[in-house]
Design a protein around this motif. Sequence first.
Motif, PDB file in Angstrom:
ATOM      1  N   ARG A 177      14.897  -0.615  10.460  1.00  0.00           N
ATOM      2  CA  ARG A 177      15.386  -1.534  11.378  1.00  0.00           C
ATOM      3  C   ARG A 177      14.244  -2.220  11.974  1.00  0.00           C
ATOM      4  N   ILE A 178      14.187  -3.627  12.009  1.00  0.00           N
ATOM      5  CA  ILE A 178      13.426  -4.402  12.585  1.00  0.00           C
ATOM      6  C   ILE A 178      13.949  -5.716  13.493  1.00  0.00           C
ATOM      7  N   ARG A 179      13.370  -6.449  14.421  1.00  0.00           N
ATOM      8  CA  ARG A 179      13.786  -7.400  15.167  1.00  0.00           C
ATOM      9  C   ARG A 179      13.604  -8.754  14.065  1.00  0.00           C
ATOM     10  N   GLY A 180      14.477  -9.470  14.109  1.00  0.00           N
ATOM     11  CA  GLY A 180      14.275 -10.556  13.112  1.00  0.00           C
ATOM     12  C   GLY A 180      14.567 -11.992  13.966  1.00  0.00           C
ATOM     13  N   ARG A 181      14.237 -13.011  13.393  1.00  0.00           N
ATOM     14  CA  ARG A 181      14.610 -14.241  14.019  1.00  0.00           C
ATOM     15  C   ARG A 181      14.825 -15.362  13.053  1.00  0.00           C
ATOM     16  N   PHE A 182      15.814 -15.867  12.799  1.00  0.00           N
ATOM     17  CA  PHE A 182      16.010 -17.013  11.675  1.00  0.00           C
ATOM     18  C   PHE A 182      16.673 -17.900  12.610  1.00  0.00           C
ATOM     19  N   GLY A 183      16.061 -18.799  13.443  1.00  0.00           N
ATOM     20  CA  GLY A 183      16.972 -19.758  14.405  1.00  0.00           C
ATOM     21  C   GLY A 183      17.064 -18.875  15.759  1.00  0.00           C
ATOM     22  N   PRO A 198      17.292 -14.613  17.584  1.00  0.00           N
ATOM     23  CA  PRO A 198      17.039 -13.292  17.413  1.00  0.00           C
ATOM     24  C   PRO A 198      18.207 -12.631  16.914  1.00  0.00           C
ATOM     25  N   GLU A 199      17.819 -11.631  15.873  1.00  0.00           N
ATOM     26  CA  GLU A 199      18.922 -11.045  15.117  1.00  0.00           C
ATOM     27  C   GLU A 199      18.338  -9.484  14.896  1.00  0.00           C
ATOM     28  N   LYS A 200      19.273  -8.533  14.859  1.00  0.00           N
ATOM     29  CA  LYS A 200      18.780  -7.237  14.389  1.00  0.00           C
ATOM     30  C   LYS A 200      18.819  -7.242  12.657  1.00  0.00           C
ATOM     31  N   SER A 201      17.762  -7.158  12.361  1.00  0.00           N
ATOM     32  CA  SER A 201      17.384  -7.284  10.911  1.00  0.00           C
ATOM     33  C   SER A 201      17.066  -5.904  10.369  1.00  0.00           C
ATOM     34  N   PHE A 202      16.681  -5.982   8.953  1.00  0.00           N
ATOM     35  CA  PHE A 202      16.210  -4.684   8.244  1.00  0.00           C
ATOM     36  C   PHE A 202      15.188  -5.011   7.246  1.00  0.00           C
ATOM     37  N   ILE A 203      14.465  -4.190   6.842  1.00  0.00           N
ATOM     38  CA  ILE A 203      13.481  -4.219   5.838  1.00  0.00           C
ATOM     39  C   ILE A 203      14.230  -3.080   4.818  1.00  0.00           C
ATOM     40  N   ASN A 206       0.600  -1.119  -0.109  1.00  0.00           N
ATOM     41  CA  ASN A 206       0.037  -0.018   0.025  1.00  0.00           C
ATOM     42  C   ASN A 206       0.854   1.476   0.123  1.00  0.00           C
ATOM     43  N   VAL A 207       2.004   1.279  -0.248  1.00  0.00           N
ATOM     44  CA  VAL A 207       3.086   2.461  -0.485  1.00  0.00           C
ATOM     45  C   VAL A 207       3.238   2.578  -1.852  1.00  0.00           C
ATOM     46  N   PRO A 208       2.718   3.631  -2.622  1.00  0.00           N
ATOM     47  CA  PRO A 208       3.034   3.532  -4.080  1.00  0.00           C
ATOM     48  C   PRO A 208       4.667   3.666  -4.430  1.00  0.00           C
ATOM     49  N   ALA A 209       5.384   4.021  -3.695  1.00  0.00           N
ATOM     50  CA  ALA A 209       6.871   4.594  -3.910  1.00  0.00           C
ATOM     51  C   ALA A 209       7.519   2.993  -3.728  1.00  0.00           C
ATOM     52  N   VAL A 210       6.996   2.297  -3.152  1.00  0.00           N
ATOM     53  CA  VAL A 210       7.911   0.909  -2.932  1.00  0.00           C
ATOM     54  C   VAL A 210       7.283  -0.282  -3.583  1.00  0.00           C
ATOM     55  N   ASP A 211       8.009  -0.802  -4.565  1.00  0.00           N
ATOM     56  CA  ASP A 211       7.646  -1.738  -5.561  1.00  0.00           C
ATOM     57  C   ASP A 211       8.231  -3.272  -4.958  1.00  0.00           C
ATOM     58  N   SER A 212       9.222  -3.180  -4.237  1.00  0.00           N
ATOM     59  CA  SER A 212       9.793  -4.612  -3.713  1.00  0.00           C
ATOM     60  C   SER A 212      10.198  -4.341  -2.174  1.00  0.00           C
ATOM     61  N   VAL A 213      10.494  -5.394  -1.828  1.00  0.00           N
ATOM     62  CA  VAL A 213      11.243  -5.581  -0.381  1.00  0.00           C
ATOM     63  C   VAL A 213      11.945  -6.715  -0.075  1.00  0.00           C
ATOM     64  N   ALA A 214      12.961  -6.501   0.932  1.00  0.00           N
ATOM     65  CA  ALA A 214      13.507  -7.588   1.193  1.00  0.00           C
ATOM     66  C   ALA A 214      13.810  -7.420   2.798  1.00  0.00           C
ATOM     67  N   PHE A 215      13.632  -8.765   3.425  1.00  0.00           N
ATOM     68  CA  PHE A 215      14.134  -8.838   4.816  1.00  0.00           C
ATOM     69  C   PHE A 215      15.813  -9.317   4.970  1.00  0.00           C
ATOM     70  N   MET A 216      16.450  -8.456   5.626  1.00  0.00           N
ATOM     71  CA  MET A 216      17.784  -9.067   5.510  1.00  0.00           C
ATOM     72  C   MET A 216      18.548  -8.488   6.579  1.00  0.00           C
ATOM     73  N   THR A 217      19.752  -9.219   7.064  1.00  0.00           N
ATOM     74  CA  THR A 217      20.343  -9.040   8.074  1.00  0.00           C
ATOM     75  C   THR A 217      22.079  -9.494   7.607  1.00  0.00           C
ATOM     76  N   ALA A 218      23.032  -8.977   8.111  1.00  0.00           N
ATOM     77  CA  ALA A 218      24.426  -9.435   8.019  1.00  0.00           C
ATOM     78  C   ALA A 218      24.840 -10.405   9.139  1.00  0.00           C
ATOM     79  N   ALA A 219      24.008 -10.524  10.186  1.00  0.00           N
ATOM     80  CA  ALA A 219      24.656 -11.005  11.641  1.00  0.00           C
ATOM     81  C   ALA A 219      24.486 -12.424  11.477  1.00  0.00           C
TER      82      ALA A 219
END
Length: 133
Positions: free
Chosen positions: A68-74, A76-81, A27-40
């Motif tokens: 910045r978001i909180r993430g979890r893949f196994g 908890p990690e500091k992640s990003f959208i 619902n944000v016209p200026a955003v056409d794609s998104v990734a959830f990412m971390t380097a942690a």
Amino acid sequence: MKKILNEWKRFLTESGFNRIMNILTGNVPAVDSVAFMTAANPNAEPLSSKENIELNKDLRRRGLGFIRIRGRFGAPEKSFIVNNITQDEAIAAGKEFEQEAVIWGEKTFDDVRNKEIMSFEMKQMDKYTDAFE
């Protein structure tokens, strides 16, 4: 998903949460794609907080729009959208930072709802070929 959204509400302001929800639902016209990412925690190996902070700084230096978001893949990690990143860019970052998976989505048109929505897929690293599939 409901549990994750409730956890996000605890650390985001209402406007920040609403902004993320609008992005993730297309619902944000200026955003056409998104990734959830971390380097942690490369290769799912826990690193110290200091090491993970430095890795995420390297990821942020790419000049992309991060939330910045909180993430979890196994664990908890500091992640990003990351907004408006291509799938190839997300996969390249996942490889560079030795991540097990990359979650990426793009706007698609939903004929049933008659509107644009964000459609997501997860690419996991094949440990034998170092390719994301």
